[in-house]
Write a protein that holds these residues in place. Structure first.
Motif, PDB file in Angstrom:
ATOM      1  N   LEU A   8     -10.300 -19.702  95.420  1.00 32.93           N
ATOM      2  CA  LEU A   8      -9.360 -20.180  94.402  1.00 32.93           C
ATOM      3  C   LEU A   8      -9.977 -21.228  93.482  1.00 32.93           C
ATOM      4  CD1 LEU A   8      -6.098 -20.299  96.520  1.00 32.93           C
ATOM      5  CD2 LEU A   8      -6.605 -18.711  94.644  1.00 32.93           C
ATOM      6  N   SER A   9     -11.063 -21.867  93.919  1.00 33.96           N
ATOM      7  CA  SER A   9     -11.734 -22.857  93.069  1.00 33.96           C
ATOM      8  C   SER A   9     -12.594 -22.174  92.002  1.00 33.96           C
ATOM      9  CB  SER A   9     -12.603 -23.790  93.915  1.00 33.96           C
ATOM     10  OG  SER A   9     -13.767 -23.124  94.371  1.00 33.96           O
ATOM     11  N   LYS A  10     -12.862 -20.893  92.174  1.00 30.25           N
ATOM     12  CA  LYS A  10     -13.653 -20.130  91.204  1.00 30.25           C
ATOM     13  C   LYS A  10     -12.714 -19.662  90.088  1.00 30.25           C
ATOM     14  CE  LYS A  10     -16.865 -18.768  94.790  1.00 30.25           C
ATOM     15  NZ  LYS A  10     -17.965 -19.615  94.385  1.00 30.25           N
ATOM     16  N   LYS A  11     -13.194 -19.640  88.875  1.00 24.44           N
ATOM     17  CA  LYS A  11     -12.270 -19.459  87.748  1.00 24.44           C
ATOM     18  C   LYS A  11     -12.350 -18.130  87.002  1.00 24.44           C
ATOM     19  CE  LYS A  11      -9.994 -23.207  88.164  1.00 24.44           C
ATOM     20  NZ  LYS A  11      -8.600 -23.150  88.546  1.00 24.44           N
ATOM     21  N   ARG A  12     -13.313 -17.260  87.324  1.00 23.27           N
ATOM     22  CA  ARG A  12     -13.425 -15.997  86.575  1.00 23.27           C
ATOM     23  C   ARG A  12     -13.143 -14.835  87.531  1.00 23.27           C
ATOM     24  NH1 ARG A  12     -18.518 -16.207  83.562  1.00 23.27           N
ATOM     25  NH2 ARG A  12     -17.424 -17.624  82.217  1.00 23.27           N
ATOM     26  N   TRP A  13     -11.985 -14.193  87.346  1.00 19.92           N
ATOM     27  CA  TRP A  13     -11.498 -13.175  88.270  1.00 19.92           C
ATOM     28  C   TRP A  13     -11.247 -11.836  87.572  1.00 19.92           C
ATOM     29  CZ3 TRP A  13      -8.888 -13.883  93.325  1.00 19.92           C
ATOM     30  CH2 TRP A  13      -9.155 -15.127  93.898  1.00 19.92           C
ATOM     31  N   VAL A  14     -11.355 -10.783  88.370  1.00 23.53           N
ATOM     32  CA  VAL A  14     -10.893  -9.449  87.976  1.00 23.53           C
ATOM     33  C   VAL A  14      -9.674  -9.135  88.816  1.00 23.53           C
ATOM     34  CG1 VAL A  14     -11.372  -6.986  88.290  1.00 23.53           C
ATOM     35  CG2 VAL A  14     -13.041  -8.424  87.170  1.00 23.53           C
ATOM     36  N   VAL A  15      -8.622  -8.638  88.186  1.00 22.42           N
ATOM     37  CA  VAL A  15      -7.498  -8.065  88.919  1.00 22.42           C
ATOM     38  C   VAL A  15      -7.694  -6.557  88.839  1.00 22.42           C
ATOM     39  CG1 VAL A  15      -4.998  -7.770  89.079  1.00 22.42           C
ATOM     40  CG2 VAL A  15      -5.963 -10.010  88.494  1.00 22.42           C
ATOM     41  N   TYR A  16      -8.021  -5.957  89.976  1.00 22.62           N
ATOM     42  CA  TYR A  16      -8.333  -4.533  90.019  1.00 22.62           C
ATOM     43  C   TYR A  16      -7.052  -3.780  90.352  1.00 22.62           C
ATOM     44  CZ  TYR A  16     -11.583  -0.654  90.312  1.00 22.62           C
ATOM     45  OH  TYR A  16     -12.284   0.496  90.062  1.00 22.62           O
ATOM     46  N   GLY A  17      -6.540  -3.051  89.367  1.00 15.45           N
ATOM     47  CA  GLY A  17      -5.272  -2.350  89.524  1.00 15.45           C
ATOM     48  C   GLY A  17      -4.195  -2.941  88.637  1.00 15.45           C
ATOM     49  N   VAL A  18      -4.629  -3.618  87.568  1.00 17.56           N
ATOM     50  CA  VAL A  18      -3.689  -4.198  86.615  1.00 17.56           C
ATOM     51  C   VAL A  18      -2.737  -3.098  86.121  1.00 17.56           C
ATOM     52  CG1 VAL A  18      -5.163  -3.907  84.587  1.00 17.56           C
ATOM     53  CG2 VAL A  18      -3.554  -5.787  84.649  1.00 17.56           C
ATOM     54  N   SER A  19      -1.470  -3.475  85.905  1.00 15.87           N
ATOM     55  CA  SER A  19      -0.441  -2.495  85.554  1.00 15.87           C
ATOM     56  C   SER A  19       0.471  -3.018  84.457  1.00 15.87           C
ATOM     57  CB  SER A  19       0.396  -2.190  86.805  1.00 15.87           C
ATOM     58  OG  SER A  19       1.541  -1.442  86.469  1.00 15.87           O
ATOM     59  N   PRO A  20       0.935  -2.133  83.562  1.00 16.52           N
ATOM     60  CA  PRO A  20       1.887  -2.566  82.537  1.00 16.52           C
ATOM     61  C   PRO A  20       3.312  -2.686  83.072  1.00 16.52           C
ATOM     62  CG  PRO A  20       1.411  -0.247  82.259  1.00 16.52           C
ATOM     63  CD  PRO A  20       0.527  -0.732  83.377  1.00 16.52           C
ATOM     64  N   ASP A  21       3.541  -2.273  84.316  1.00 12.54           N
ATOM     65  CA  ASP A  21       4.871  -2.345  84.933  1.00 12.54           C
ATOM     66  C   ASP A  21       5.144  -3.789  85.354  1.00 12.54           C
ATOM     67  OD1 ASP A  21       7.114  -2.302  86.612  1.00 12.54           O
ATOM     68  OD2 ASP A  21       6.576  -0.380  87.514  1.00 12.54           O
ATOM     69  N   GLU A  22       6.050  -4.443  84.634  1.00 15.04           N
ATOM     70  CA  GLU A  22       6.322  -5.864  84.854  1.00 15.04           C
ATOM     71  C   GLU A  22       6.878  -6.183  86.238  1.00 15.04           C
ATOM     72  OE1 GLU A  22       8.468  -7.652  81.593  1.00 15.04           O
ATOM     73  OE2 GLU A  22       7.230  -6.597  80.126  1.00 15.04           O
TER      74      GLU A  22
END
Length: 130
Positions: A8-22
């Motif tokens: 969590l102290s690291k600041k550059r992340w990928v969210v794998y599986g990003v979705s447009p479904d809110e």
């Protein structure tokens, strides 16, 4: 510092599986991370080139020009196994498996690839609303 705090102290992340479904965490997690000052990129081949929840979406990790610190996985275990391979190929060792994204096969694969893994907690819940 434990593994969760370190990631969590690291600041550059990928969210794998990003979705447009809110209603899905693939939408909620990137937004919450941005609210907390993280630099976030999305990966979902279905939405390549779009912007979802405020993040640019790529088809694969290798398309992202920036060096990535951590991957937050929000896909099912069958897909997650391949994501681990992709992480290793891109020299990313920090993996956060959201609830429901892992099984024994995924955890064994992560161990075989010598990846650092958190699988017993949720980024969204830990960060909380800003």
């Amino acid at each position: 510092m434990n593994i969760k705090e370190e990631m969590l102290s690291k600041k550059r992340w990928v969210v794998y599986g990003v979705s447009p479904d809110e209603s899905k965490f693939g939408y909620k997690i990137p937004q919450r991370m941005i609210d907390h000052g993280y630099e976030v990129y999305g990966v979902n081949p279905k939405y390549k080139g779009e912007k979802i929840a405020g993040v640019d979406v790529y088809a694969s990790i290798s398309e992202i020009a920036q060096e990535i610190d951590c991957i937050d996985i929000v896909v099912n275990p069958k897909i997650a196994v391949g994501v681990l391979e992709e992480a290793k190929e891109n020299n990313i060792k920090n993996i956060w498996l959201q609830p429901g994204t892992w099984d024994e096969n995924v955890l064994n694969k992560a161990e075989d690839l010598n990846l650092e893994v958190v699988y017993d907690d949720c980024v969204y819940a830990i960060l909380g609303p800003k």
